[in-house]
Design an enzyme around this catalytic site. Structure first.
Site, mmCIF file in Angstrom:
data_model
loop_
_atom_site.group_PDB
_atom_site.id
_atom_site.type_symbol
_atom_site.label_atom_id
_atom_site.label_comp_id
_atom_site.label_asym_id
_atom_site.label_seq_id
_atom_site.Cartn_x
_atom_site.Cartn_y
_atom_site.Cartn_z
ATOM 1 C CB CYS A 2 -43.967 61.150 60.494
ATOM 2 S SG CYS A 2 -45.151 61.418 61.370
ATOM 3 N NE ARG A 27 -41.987 61.978 54.928
ATOM 4 C CZ ARG A 27 -41.939 60.863 53.708
ATOM 5 N NH1 ARG A 27 -41.538 61.493 52.530
ATOM 6 N NH2 ARG A 27 -42.109 59.632 53.982
ATOM 7 C CD1 TRP A 75 -50.365 64.878 58.241
ATOM 8 C CD2 TRP A 75 -50.699 62.416 58.555
ATOM 9 N NE1 TRP A 75 -51.557 64.510 57.659
ATOM 10 C CE2 TRP A 75 -51.894 63.198 57.933
ATOM 11 C CE3 TRP A 75 -50.714 61.650 58.888
ATOM 12 C CZ2 TRP A 75 -52.709 62.676 57.345
ATOM 13 C CZ3 TRP A 75 -51.977 60.941 59.117
ATOM 14 C CH2 TRP A 75 -53.350 61.173 58.155
ATOM 15 C CG ASN A 101 -42.900 58.664 58.755
ATOM 16 O OD1 ASN A 101 -43.845 58.512 58.631
ATOM 17 N ND2 ASN A 101 -42.232 58.378 57.792
ATOM 18 N N GLY A 102 -44.170 55.832 60.441
ATOM 19 C CA GLY A 102 -45.371 55.359 60.518
ATOM 20 C C GLY A 102 -46.026 54.269 61.669
ATOM 21 C CD GLU A 492 -55.589 66.418 39.916
ATOM 22 O OE1 GLU A 492 -56.292 65.851 40.786
ATOM 23 O OE2 GLU A 492 -54.978 67.533 40.578
ATOM 24 C CE LYS A 496 -54.529 70.008 43.052
ATOM 25 N NZ LYS A 496 -54.025 67.873 43.076
ATOM 26 C CD GLU A 499 -55.176 67.525 47.453
ATOM 27 O OE1 GLU A 499 -54.884 67.028 47.352
ATOM 28 O OE2 GLU A 499 -54.929 69.107 46.248
ATOM 29 C CG HIS A 515 -78.840 61.186 37.284
ATOM 30 N ND1 HIS A 515 -80.329 60.595 36.388
ATOM 31 C CD2 HIS A 515 -77.952 60.693 35.749
ATOM 32 C CE1 HIS A 515 -79.996 60.325 35.423
ATOM 33 N NE2 HIS A 515 -79.153 60.454 34.940
ATOM 34 C CE LYS A 614 -45.552 66.963 46.752
ATOM 35 N NZ LYS A 614 -46.925 66.932 45.785
#
Ligand code: G6P
Length: 619
Positions: A2, A27, A75, A101-102, A492, A496, A499, A515, A614
């Protein structure tokens, strides 16, 4: 998570708020909303599901006049992303409008109490409870808005950054924070008249002023057009604001000719790393100077252990840091998911050094993890990008990665910036502890200096990834493999891809493949193998054989001049040779580009992938 924008002054608020929302859209982008008090005294609220553009379309034929306003990009946490749940939220009388926000953890209890007092709710959000509670406090105590906000927040458990407008007081903007960031910009318009800006970060503010105040936890602030700023804590004790000067330029917040921020940030990496190492890596003197380590030498030299707490991409960078610090400094290093660490009663000693790695410096779990470590007396060190961020301020010392603002939700230049900073940290500690022989130390310093140039080479020599990526849009799964320093790179690379393209991908240590994941390998399965001609090269060659015998498609990252792995691969990306420990900063580049171009070919929103944000300021 947010984004909040606010303005009070003599200019029209709406254009400032919308521009600010666009800057904060990284955000969250589930919905957007704006509220102003017009010169006619009306308190308007306009909201839209989806992005800021949708809000602008709704506002196109509305009266958006007013010189005071607040705005929000969401968000979603509580309540699905629709227009009703979008912020700002009105109070029952519609005299107040609030953005938040929160997360208000006790919102259900508060809501039930308010419902008993005949308050009705329109949305499923925790935020609506806040605005109703403020109004209730106004009525109960017959107090002004500022006091009502202080009183209301005393009943709240959880995290918040809020901004609130009151129809009956169009000359005052009030805000408060606990756990979620909020910055006040103090400016003057072109006629020299006082004005104030609010932002969840500095990006909506920097265009107008570089003078800012970072609101602290449990502070409430009121601002008016005469330039008066009053900050108190919840107990109404006046707090002295500390004005700081922002170091950020507007250009860094624009795409600069690139189609997406992500591509711009991938290409910025050589320059970003030069900035990261500038003044710290002294090639002529073959030295490393890191003031955070020099000033706290004893803490590091005598550290029983280093614990690195991080989330997401930062966790992957931390893992590379662990390998390097253990190798170079002979200090045991543990890498922890901050969200797990904070809740599992970890053993923390006063002679532990706890490092928080965080691009935003605002990730709620990472912040909570270091707060826990502080309670146990550990020394806290921050590796952040955003200057003045909560984690940077909560730590005892630290090193900024200095890669400039990262806007694309998928982290790229922050990752390489974090890796290089952790390498510098390792070298600086090794120098103090004398755990590296001089010639090895000098050789590593010399080689690290060459990394930006080698990154540039990697970017220039992998331009065909664009057309190559088209072939993989049909794939439903990918496997990424690496060993040693390249195992975190495999993680990573996989992160990527999932995402931004929404293709399922798994990163694995190459030898672990047998395995389990090898069961997934068939002619449909692309397997990306990071196989530089260093370290465990021969072992990785055997792992590739195992995949080929199951008809998997091999995409490899190889050292320039390599013929063996290249010959075994269906496709290869080339990187220049470097020391084992520095390979991740080069090998990750083709993987970033691969995920970028696959996502573009699939028509995904690369900079704002679905469901992600983000800066994750909720746990
Ligand atoms: C989010 C972002 C990731 C980031 C992670 C940790 O999930 O989308 O890119 O790696 O948070 O964020 P931090 O700011 O603490 O590095």
């Amino acid at each position: 998570m947010c984004g909040i924008v606010g303005y009070i002054g003599e200019q029209q608020a709406y254009p400032i708020l919308i521009k600010g929302l666009h800057r904060l859209e990284y955000r969250g982008y589930d919905s957007a909303g704006v509220s102003m008090i017009g010169s006619n005294g009306n308190l308007t609220v306009y909201k839209a599901k989806g992005k800021v553009n949708a809000l602008e379309a709704i506002c196109a034929d509305k009266d958006v006049s007013g010189t005071i306003g607040i705005a929000h990009t969401r968000w979603a946490t509580h309540g699905e992303p629709n227009e009703v749940n979008a912020h700002p939220h009105y109070s029952q009388s519609k005299n107040l409008a609030l953005v938040h926000n929160g997360i208000i953890e006790n919102y259900k209890t508060l809501r039930a109490e308010m419902e008993n007092n005949n308050y009705t709710f329109c949305s499923d959000t925790d935020t609506e409870v806040l605005v109703q509670l403020v109004e209730y406090m106004q009525e109960l105590h017959h107090c002004d808005l500022f006091t009502a906000v202080q009183n209301a927040l005393k009943h709240v458990v959880g995290a918040y950054a809020i901004a609130i407008l009151d129809r009956s007081n169009p000359d005052q903007l009030i805000c408060a924070r606990k756990g979620s960031p909020l910055i006040i910009g103090v400016g003057k318009d072109s006629n020299g008249r006082a004005e104030f800006y609010l932002g969840s970060d500095a990006t909506p503010i920097i265009e107008y002023t570089d003078q800012v105040i970072y609101l602290k936890d449990e502070e409430v602030a009121s601002m008016d057009r005469s330039g008066r700023l009053n900050i108190t804590n919840l107990a109404n004790v006046a707090q002295t604001p500390q004005m700081q000067t922002l170091e950020m330029n507007l250009e860094a917040l624009e795409k600069g000719g690139y189609p997406h921020f992500m591509l711009k940030e991938i290409w910025e990496q050589p320059q970003a790393l030069r900035t990261s190492i500038r003044g710290r890596l002294q090639v002529q003197d073959r030295d490393v100077l890191l003031s955070g380590i020099i000033d706290n030498r004893d803490k590091f030299v005598n550290a029983r252990r280093i614990i690195i707490c991080a989330c997401g991409t930062s966790w992957h960078a931390a893992l590379i840091g662990k390998y390097f610090i253990e190798e170079a400094c002979h200090i045991p290093v543990e890498v922890e998911y901050a969200s797990e660490f904070r809740y599992r009663n970890p053993v923390i000693y006063p002679d532990d050094v706890v490092i928080a790695v965080s691009q935003s410096g605002e990730t709620a779990d990472t912040l909570a993890a270091i707060q826990l470590a502080k309670q146990h007396g550990a020394f806290l060190y921050g590796v952040c990008n955003v200057i003045g961020s909560s984690i940077a301020r909560a730590t005892d010392s630290g090193t900024y990665i200095h890669v400039g603002p990262e806007i694309g939700v998928a982290s790229t230049k922050a990752f390489t910036g974090q890796v290089v900073t952790l390498m510098l940290l390792g070298l600086a500690i090794a120098k103090e502890k004398k755990t590296l022989a001089d010639d090895m130390f000098h050789m590593l310093v010399n080689e690290l200096c060459l990394i930006p140039e080698k990154m540039q080479w990697t970017l220039e020599n992998n331009k065909d990834i664009d057309s190559f990526a088209q072939m993989f849009t049909y794939c439903r799964n990918f496997i990424y493999l690496g060993r040693g320093y390249n195992y975190p790179v495999a993680l990573e690379g996989a992160l990527k891809l999932k995402e931004i393209s929404y293709i399922h991908a798994e990163g694995y240590p190459a030898a672990e493949m047998k395995h389990g994941p090898i069961a997934l390998v068939d002619e449909e399965m692309p397997v990306v193998v990071i196989a530089p001609k260093r370290g465990m090269y021969e072992k990785v060659v055997s792992n590739i054989q195992e995949i080929k015998s199951r008809k998997g498609k091999i995409i490899s990252v190889v050292t320039e001049g390599d013929k063996v792995v290249r010959g075994m691969s269906d496709y290869s990306f080339v990187i220049p040779d470097t020391r084992d420990c520095f390979v991740p900063m080069l090998a990750v580049i083709p993987l970033q580009l691969l995920s970028y171009y696959v996502a573009v070919a699939k028509g995904r929103n690369v900079d704002q992938p679905r469901n992600l944000a983000k800066s994750v300021t909720v746990e």
